[in-house]
Design an enzyme around this catalytic site. Sequence first.
Site, mmCIF file in Angstrom:
data_model
loop_
_atom_site.group_PDB
_atom_site.id
_atom_site.type_symbol
_atom_site.label_atom_id
_atom_site.label_comp_id
_atom_site.label_asym_id
_atom_site.label_seq_id
_atom_site.Cartn_x
_atom_site.Cartn_y
_atom_site.Cartn_z
ATOM 1 C CD GLN A 160 -39.742 24.566 9.900
ATOM 2 O OE1 GLN A 160 -40.311 25.601 9.578
ATOM 3 N NE2 GLN A 160 -38.441 24.457 9.872
ATOM 4 C CD GLU A 202 -36.109 20.616 6.098
ATOM 5 O OE1 GLU A 202 -35.439 20.092 7.000
ATOM 6 O OE2 GLU A 202 -36.166 21.845 5.921
ATOM 7 C CD GLU A 284 -33.401 25.871 13.595
ATOM 8 O OE1 GLU A 284 -32.772 24.801 13.684
ATOM 9 O OE2 GLU A 284 -33.776 26.353 12.516
ATOM 10 C CE LYS A 336 -32.443 27.601 7.377
ATOM 11 N NZ LYS A 336 -33.765 28.132 7.793
ATOM 12 C CB SER A 366 -37.879 23.305 3.465
ATOM 13 O OG SER A 366 -38.198 24.622 3.073
HETATM 14 P P1 PGA Z 1 -36.859 26.578 5.601
HETATM 15 O O1 PGA Z 1 -36.783 25.589 6.834
HETATM 16 O O2 PGA Z 1 -35.744 26.242 4.680
HETATM 17 O O3 PGA Z 1 -38.219 26.337 5.028
HETATM 18 O O4 PGA Z 1 -36.707 27.963 6.187
HETATM 19 C C1 PGA Z 1 -35.610 25.233 7.508
HETATM 20 C C2 PGA Z 1 -35.565 25.783 8.916
HETATM 21 O O5 PGA Z 1 -36.484 26.503 9.362
HETATM 22 O O6 PGA Z 1 -34.580 25.544 9.624
HETATM 23 ZN ZN ZN Z 2 -35.411 26.856 11.408
#
Ligand code: PGA
Ligand code: ZN
Length: 425
Positions: A160, A202, A284, A336, A366
């Site tokens: 990702q 992002e 990660e 988060k 994201s």
């Molecule tokens: P997401 O991606 O906000 O789409 O979950 C960020 C991440 O996986 O760290």
């Molecule tokens: Zn992540």
Amino acid sequence: MKIQSVSAYQIFDSRGNPTVEAEIHLDDGTSGRGLVPSGASTGQFEAHELRDGDRTRFREKSVFRAIRNVEEVLAPAIIGWDIEDQAGIDRRLIEFDGTPNKSRLGANAILSVSLAVANAAAAWRRVPLFRSLGEGTLLPLPEIQIFGGGAHANWRTDVQDYLVIATGAESYEETLEITYNIYKAAGDQMKDRGSDWGVADEGGYWPEFETNEEALEILVSAIEEAGYTPGHEAAISLDIASSDLYDPESGLYHFALDEEFFDSDDMIERMLEWCQRYPIVSLEDPLADTDQNGWRKLCAALGGRVQLIGDDLFTTHPGRIRAGIEKGLANAVLIKLNQIGTVTETLEAIRLTKEAGWNPVISARSGETEDAFISHLAVATDAGQLKVGSFSRSERMVKWNECLRIARHLGHTARFLGGKILPRP
Ligand code: PGA
Ligand code: ZN
């Protein structure tokens, strides 16, 4: 000072999708807002994001029910409360929802109020948010995305995020200069390849690659082209987001671009190989959120020298983090706010992580907003690291820029640990 009114509105995130904004006014006329972000590769253990699911409104994504929940349920519950009692207010928000994952009122409804409380308290105290939230003085080491893949870039790559950490920088400002140079060098390479196709969710580039590993090779050459030695001034961090690649029924991970299937042990082997061949300092979600055996094995093999961050594994949930610490699953936690839904629980998640000697990495989603709450959270808690996406798009830059402002505000009292915060062999 008492809360006089709480209202909420539908606004839009960086993907243009509806999200919740709450606004709190105090008796003396001061106010604060809370803006809620939204993920795409969300973990199954995250708090519930409430959307209307009405096909006639915003392709089912409107958040009018969450807004009604703020105005009709949460507002009456906290009007008249002391704005300085964040923990008490958050407890009340959680009680009024009454479910383990905030699914009745919606974590987006609850978080909008919790964030607005924090912002209104800072305004009332007449101090910057980071000073109101905590005592911290540590400027974060950024993780900055160069290539975006996975759910953020229509699966151009299975991995990702391909990110850079300016491990050799001596100041926060210098991390941005090093990363800027690498990001632009990578952009030049995209032009040379004829694949300069703009940026993913992002802000990272999202060209076509032949394999997942090719992106790693190009990242190393972009670091070199920018004039740095890979592994010294700048190193690599990957967010594999591998819960998205995992089929729990077969127990297999699918790297579609490479046409490969891996079981947990193969996946660990692949991670070990990549860490040997490339200057990777942080991984990660290298394994899926349900593959706890795999996590334990990988952490035993690699945890002493590479940062292993649990994102979907922990979902910022204090209970999940506590269990993970007991089992030795990782050595870092992605933080988060909207995975858990209140400021108080997020602070608790950071505290637990640090108490275990692990690294908290404060992170954006994201789908982001123009708000920079997380920059303040990172400094306030001495978290040490910040991940907000790439070095483009204003919903990303606002976070990096806010740290520059905080650095100016802190002046000579600001601290910076740089790469020293990462595990070292
Ligand atoms: P997401 O991606 O906000 O789409 O979950 C960020 C991440 O996986 O760290
Ligand atoms: Zn992540």
